[in-house]
Design an enzyme around this catalytic site. Structure first.
Site, PDB file in Angstrom:
ATOM      1  N   GLU A 179      39.242  40.346  45.771  1.00 35.15           N
ATOM      2  CA  GLU A 179      38.247  40.788  46.765  1.00 35.15           C
ATOM      3  C   GLU A 179      38.340  40.088  48.119  1.00 35.15           C
ATOM      4  O   GLU A 179      37.346  39.599  48.650  1.00 35.15           O
ATOM      5  CB  GLU A 179      36.835  40.631  46.174  1.00 35.15           C
ATOM      6  CG  GLU A 179      36.662  41.449  44.907  1.00 35.15           C
ATOM      7  CD  GLU A 179      35.270  41.313  44.262  1.00 35.15           C
ATOM      8  OE1 GLU A 179      34.482  40.458  44.715  1.00 35.15           O
ATOM      9  OE2 GLU A 179      34.981  42.054  43.327  1.00 35.15           O
ATOM     10  N   ASN A 219      43.643  41.985  43.387  1.00 38.90           N
ATOM     11  CA  ASN A 219      42.614  42.758  42.685  1.00 38.90           C
ATOM     12  C   ASN A 219      41.429  43.016  43.619  1.00 38.90           C
ATOM     13  O   ASN A 219      40.995  42.111  44.329  1.00 38.90           O
ATOM     14  CB  ASN A 219      42.144  41.928  41.475  1.00 38.90           C
ATOM     15  CG  ASN A 219      41.311  42.711  40.483  1.00 38.90           C
ATOM     16  OD1 ASN A 219      41.739  43.773  40.002  1.00 38.90           O
ATOM     17  ND2 ASN A 219      40.134  42.211  40.155  1.00 38.90           N
ATOM     18  N   HIS A 257      34.910  50.012  39.070  1.00 37.86           N
ATOM     19  CA  HIS A 257      33.479  49.976  38.739  1.00 37.86           C
ATOM     20  C   HIS A 257      32.870  51.245  39.327  1.00 37.86           C
ATOM     21  O   HIS A 257      32.607  51.319  40.530  1.00 37.86           O
ATOM     22  CB  HIS A 257      32.815  48.743  39.361  1.00 37.86           C
ATOM     23  CG  HIS A 257      33.266  47.451  38.754  1.00 37.86           C
ATOM     24  ND1 HIS A 257      32.978  47.110  37.445  1.00 37.86           N
ATOM     25  CD2 HIS A 257      33.978  46.427  39.259  1.00 37.86           C
ATOM     26  CE1 HIS A 257      33.482  45.919  37.181  1.00 37.86           C
ATOM     27  NE2 HIS A 257      34.100  45.477  38.268  1.00 37.86           N
ATOM     28  N   GLU A 287      38.832  46.689  35.706  1.00 36.67           N
ATOM     29  CA  GLU A 287      37.437  46.361  35.346  1.00 36.67           C
ATOM     30  C   GLU A 287      36.590  47.620  35.178  1.00 36.67           C
ATOM     31  O   GLU A 287      35.452  47.689  35.642  1.00 36.67           O
ATOM     32  CB  GLU A 287      36.803  45.458  36.425  1.00 36.67           C
ATOM     33  CG  GLU A 287      37.624  44.220  36.743  1.00 36.67           C
ATOM     34  CD  GLU A 287      36.969  43.279  37.747  1.00 36.67           C
ATOM     35  OE1 GLU A 287      35.767  43.436  38.031  1.00 36.67           O
ATOM     36  OE2 GLU A 287      37.677  42.390  38.237  1.00 36.67           O
ATOM     37  N   ASP A 289      34.053  50.319  34.425  1.00 37.02           N
ATOM     38  CA  ASP A 289      32.785  50.662  33.776  1.00 37.02           C
ATOM     39  C   ASP A 289      32.160  51.789  34.588  1.00 37.02           C
ATOM     40  O   ASP A 289      32.500  51.982  35.757  1.00 37.02           O
ATOM     41  CB  ASP A 289      31.834  49.463  33.576  1.00 37.02           C
ATOM     42  CG  ASP A 289      31.625  48.589  34.794  1.00 37.02           C
ATOM     43  OD1 ASP A 289      31.758  49.096  35.935  1.00 37.02           O
ATOM     44  OD2 ASP A 289      31.306  47.398  34.630  1.00 37.02           O
TER      45      ASP A 289
HETATM   46  C1  XIL Z   1      31.150  39.446  36.738  1.00 39.75           C
HETATM   47  C2  XIL Z   1      30.847  39.079  35.293  1.00 39.75           C
HETATM   48  O1  XIL Z   1      30.957  40.219  34.489  1.00 39.75           O
HETATM   49  C3  XIL Z   1      29.453  38.484  35.190  1.00 39.75           C
HETATM   50  O2  XIL Z   1      29.222  37.993  33.880  1.00 39.75           O
HETATM   51  C4  XIL Z   1      29.260  37.363  36.197  1.00 39.75           C
HETATM   52  O3  XIL Z   1      27.931  36.919  36.178  1.00 39.75           O
HETATM   53  C5  XIL Z   1      29.613  37.847  37.599  1.00 39.75           C
HETATM   54  O4  XIL Z   1      30.943  38.361  37.600  1.00 39.75           O
HETATM   55  N1  XIL Z   1      34.182  41.917  40.032  1.00 39.75           N
HETATM   56  C6  XIL Z   1      34.925  40.940  39.416  1.00 39.75           C
HETATM   57  C7  XIL Z   1      34.412  40.283  38.191  1.00 39.75           C
HETATM   58  O5  XIL Z   1      36.076  40.685  39.827  1.00 39.75           O
HETATM   59  O6  XIL Z   1      34.842  38.933  38.079  1.00 39.75           O
HETATM   60  C8  XIL Z   1      32.913  40.349  38.106  1.00 39.75           C
HETATM   61  O7  XIL Z   1      32.508  39.832  36.840  1.00 39.75           O
HETATM   62  C9  XIL Z   1      32.436  41.774  38.317  1.00 39.75           C
HETATM   63  C10 XIL Z   1      32.839  42.278  39.671  1.00 39.75           C
END
Ligand code: XIL
Length: 377
Positions: A179, A219, A257, A287, A289
């Protein structure tokens, strides 16, 4: 607290009926405040509960793709969850355990135990391990946040060498930088920018020297849309520049996401994967979801929509040879970050039911969407 108080019941008998009513109302408000964050079981309601169902990883292997999940080390205490994960997933990401704040809470004082547990679990179950993440402005140890450049540079070197060295040969892919680009396409004003605009190049070179076999990824979130999207275009230019400069970057991680309020079409995602692959990069969805809270319709309708989006995403990966894996950000709705009060609001009104298995570990329509796409259906 008030609710605990009421549950125990003891002082209730001593308060007058009016006060009891008032306490009841306060308790109701507190409970309502939580609606939308927890994600109770839903598979049965969607009519898909089954005693036995096909392991995702088997179908993924046939398609020559990895299917992954993220876990926290505490999840390993849950035996049912452990066997679900081992049955369905052949790639594992540490959800928090390899972040800077967790691994180097004090300067040069490392804490690897939780990461080690996940690495061991992955090895026992024939899972590939993804390391997440070396350089990120969030979940960074406090002590590192205000360091001037001449102290941060050796600190970053020490951190990368320690982590990549620790798990050399056991972590197949690292999210080296996470990020670093903002929504408006600029390099984020993170502590690491004090090192100059080429701090990413430095981080990748250090990681490569520490484990030449590990595949190294940039990422980011919100880069799934294709050409014309400011952030996606900026990340594309960043990757192209690094490739041209001979920086050892091997892949792009698209977080996936899904926020249904603004989400690209399947076609846009496919084209975007193609253009990053054309740079010679591997592509991983790192990641995934899919938050359903803000989708219109009834819960079964939302879950069907979620199934369709999951299918589109997985199919976009299968469409491009260089797209090698899809990781879900968690195994079951019960453990998703989007089902916590802290994070649910990121996606508007919950509950979001963001993952493929529900809180009872039963498969949701989303599971079948992923399975179908992996099978080429
Ligand atoms: C999130 C975790 O899932 C949580 O448990 C934590 O509190 C915060 O981070 N992008 C990312 C991940 O790259 O590392 C993040 O994970 C979600 C967003």
């Amino acid at each position: 607290m008030i609710r605990d108080h009421l549950r125990k019941g003891s002082p209730r008998a001593t308060v007058g009926p009016r006060l009891a009513l008032l306490l009841g109302a306060v308790s109701a408000v507190l409970t309502a405040g939580c609606v939308g964050t927890s994600c109770p079981p839903v598979a049965a309601k969607a009519g898909v509960r089954q005693a036995r169902f096909a392991p995702l990883r088997q179908t993924a292997a046939t398609a020559k793709r990895r299917i992954g999940t993220a876990l926290m080390s505490r999840h390993l205490e849950n035996a049912r969850l452990r066997s679900l994960v081992a049955a369905h997933f052949d790639s594992l990401t540490a959800e928090n355990e390899m972040k800077w704040g967790a691994t180097e809470p004090q300067p040069a004082s490392f804490s690897f135990a939780a990461g080690d547990e996940l690495v061991a679990f992955a090895a026992q179950n024939g899972m590939r391990m993804r390391g997440h993440t070396l350089v990120w402005h969030q979940q960074l140890a406090d002590w590192a946040k205000d360091l001037p450049a001449d102290e941060l540079r050796p600190a970053m070197r020490r951190h990368i060498e320690a982590l990549v060295g620790r798990w050399r040969g056991r972590i197949a892919q690292w999210d080296v930088v996470n990020e670093a680009i903002t929504e408006d396409g600029k390099l984020r004003d993170s502590p690491f920018l004090r090192l100059g605009e080429t701090y990413l190049d430095e981080a990748f070179r250090l990681a490569h020297a520490a484990d030449p076999e590990a595949r190294l990824f940039y990422n980011d979130c919100g880069i799934e849309a294709g050409e014309g999207n400011t952030k996606s275009d900026a990340v594309y230019r960043l990757c192209a520049r690094m490739r041209q400069a001979g920086v050892p970057i091997h892949g792009i991680g698209m977080q996936m996401h899904v926020d249904p309020r603004h989400w690209p079409t399947a076609e846009q995602i496919r084209k975007n994967v193609e253009r990053f692959a054309a740079l010679g990069l591997l592509v991983e969805f790192t990641e995934m979801d899919i938050a359903v809270g803000e989708m219109p319709g009834s819960l079964p309708e939302k879950l069907q929509r979620q199934r369709a989006i999951a299918h589109d995403i997985v199919a976009a990966c299968l469409h491009v040879d260089k797209c090698t894996g899809i990781t879900l950000w968690g195994a079951s709705d019960a453990d998703s970050w989007l089902c916590t009060e802290r994070w649910a609001r990121l996606r508007g009104r919950g509950p979001h039911y963001p993952l493929a298995f529900d809180a009872d570990l039963d498969p949701k329509p989303m599971y079948f969407g992923i399975l179908d796409a992996l099978a080429g259906r």
